[in-house]
Design an enzyme around this catalytic site. Structure first.
Site, PDB file in Angstrom:
ATOM      1  N   SER A  14       0.837  -1.211   0.000  1.00 27.54           N
ATOM      2  CA  SER A  14       0.000   0.000   0.000  1.00 27.54           C
ATOM      3  C   SER A  14       0.872   1.262   0.000  1.00 27.54           C
ATOM      4  CB  SER A  14      -0.973   0.009   1.182  1.00 27.54           C
ATOM      5  OG  SER A  14      -0.307   0.187   2.408  1.00 27.54           O
ATOM      6  N   ASN A 109      13.695   4.241   4.206  1.00 34.43           N
ATOM      7  CA  ASN A 109      12.832   3.214   4.787  1.00 34.43           C
ATOM      8  C   ASN A 109      11.695   3.889   5.525  1.00 34.43           C
ATOM      9  OD1 ASN A 109      12.040   0.551   5.699  1.00 34.43           O
ATOM     10  ND2 ASN A 109      12.884   1.082   7.705  1.00 34.43           N
ATOM     11  N   HIS A 111       9.187   3.093   8.778  1.00 34.71           N
ATOM     12  CA  HIS A 111       9.079   2.204   9.926  1.00 34.71           C
ATOM     13  C   HIS A 111       7.866   2.629  10.750  1.00 34.71           C
ATOM     14  CE1 HIS A 111      10.423  -0.593  12.963  1.00 34.71           C
ATOM     15  NE2 HIS A 111      10.204   0.341  13.871  1.00 34.71           N
TER      16      HIS A 111
HETATM   17  C1  GAR Z   1       4.021  -0.740   6.757  1.00 36.85           C
HETATM   18  O1  GAR Z   1       3.260  -0.513   7.913  1.00 36.85           O
HETATM   19  C2  GAR Z   1       5.482  -0.426   7.012  1.00 36.85           C
HETATM   20  O2  GAR Z   1       5.672   0.652   7.884  1.00 36.85           O
HETATM   21  C3  GAR Z   1       5.940  -1.707   7.645  1.00 36.85           C
HETATM   22  O3  GAR Z   1       5.311  -2.712   6.895  1.00 36.85           O
HETATM   23  C4  GAR Z   1       4.056  -2.227   6.419  1.00 36.85           C
HETATM   24  C5  GAR Z   1       3.982  -2.469   4.930  1.00 36.85           C
HETATM   25  O4  GAR Z   1       2.693  -2.202   4.452  1.00 36.85           O
HETATM   26  N1  GAR Z   1       7.361  -1.840   7.617  1.00 36.85           N
HETATM   27  C6  GAR Z   1       8.079  -2.446   8.538  1.00 36.85           C
HETATM   28  O5  GAR Z   1       7.582  -2.964   9.508  1.00 36.85           O
HETATM   29  C7  GAR Z   1       9.559  -2.460   8.265  1.00 36.85           C
HETATM   30  N2  GAR Z   1      10.271  -2.995   9.383  1.00 36.85           N
HETATM   31  P1  GAR Z   1       2.434  -2.058   2.895  1.00 36.85           P
HETATM   32  O6  GAR Z   1       3.001  -3.313   2.235  1.00 36.85           O
HETATM   33  O7  GAR Z   1       0.936  -2.015   2.793  1.00 36.85           O
HETATM   34  O8  GAR Z   1       3.091  -0.815   2.431  1.00 36.85           O
END
Ligand code: GAR
Length: 198
Positions: A14, A109, A111
């Site tokens: 997303s 990144n 987080h």
């Molecule tokens: C997001 O919430 C991002 O912040 C997190 O994974 C999710 C990905 O969502 N990232 C981490 O935890 C990195 N350590 P998405 O695939 O819908 O963008």
């Protein structure tokens, strides 16, 4: 000079969707050249294809514990696509120092916590367990230490009574979708001062 941006993801993507949409804005200093995953089945790859962005996958599993070999393949594919800027967007592999040094100054990144709080996993559950009044998300430059590196932006979210890790994650994700495009645009234009969204 327009930057050539690759987005790395492991899941639904997303954040990637919002980054790609944002790069279509007039005068944006970056364009998406590749969406890449360590999981050939990641939902984000199909979403990128639907938006007309090139995709690729390097399955990490055949590499076993040889992370350097996995990352060498990632770098080869990224460079073949002409990428000079990387956005990690839910990319759930820890990167070695060698890979990070190669891309240092060119890799962002997002987080899901207010760094330096809650590096690593389960950020929302940890914020709830600690009784925090607020949570949020952080965009930062990637350096060899996990979830460290200069902060480029943060957005805050109040924690509500009755919040679960899932309800909190959903509200934080909405802010991620605002924050990451804003930080990418500034970073690609050479701006390094952090922005703080309330
Ligand atoms: C997001 O919430 C991002 O912040 C997190 O994974 C999710 C990905 O969502 N990232 C981490 O935890 C990195 N350590 P998405 O695939 O819908 O963008």
């Amino acid at each position: 000079m327009t930057r050539s941006c690759a987005i790395l993801l492991s899941g639904g993507g997303s954040n990637m969707v919002q980054l790609v949409k944002s790069m279509a804005e007039a005068g944006h200093p970056a364009r998406p050249v590749l969406v890449m995953s360590n999981d050939p089945g990641a939902g984000g790859l199909a979403r990128a294809q639907a938006m007309g962005v090139a995709t690729d996958a390097v399955d990490h599993r055949p590499f076993g514990k040889d992370r350097a070999a996995f990352e060498a393949e990632l770098t080869a594919r990224l460079e073949a696509a002409g990428a000079d800027l990387i956005c990690l967007a839910g990319f759930m592999r820890v990167l070695t120092e060698g890979f990070v040094r190669h891309w240092e100054g060119r890799m962002l990144n997002i987080h899901p916590s207010l760094l330096p709080k809650y590096r690593g996993l389960h950020t929302h559950a940890r914020a709830l367990d600690a009784g925090d009044a607020e949570a949020g998300c952080t965009v930062h430059e990637v350096t060899p230490a996990l979830d460290d590196g200069p902060i480029l932006g943060q957005a805050r979210v109040p924690i509500l009574s009755g919040d679960t890790p899932e309800s909190l994650a959903a509200r934080v994700l909405v802010r991620e979708h605002e924050l990451y495009p804003a930080c990418l645009r500034r970073f690609a234009a050479g701006e390094r001062h952090p922005i703080y969204l309330n």
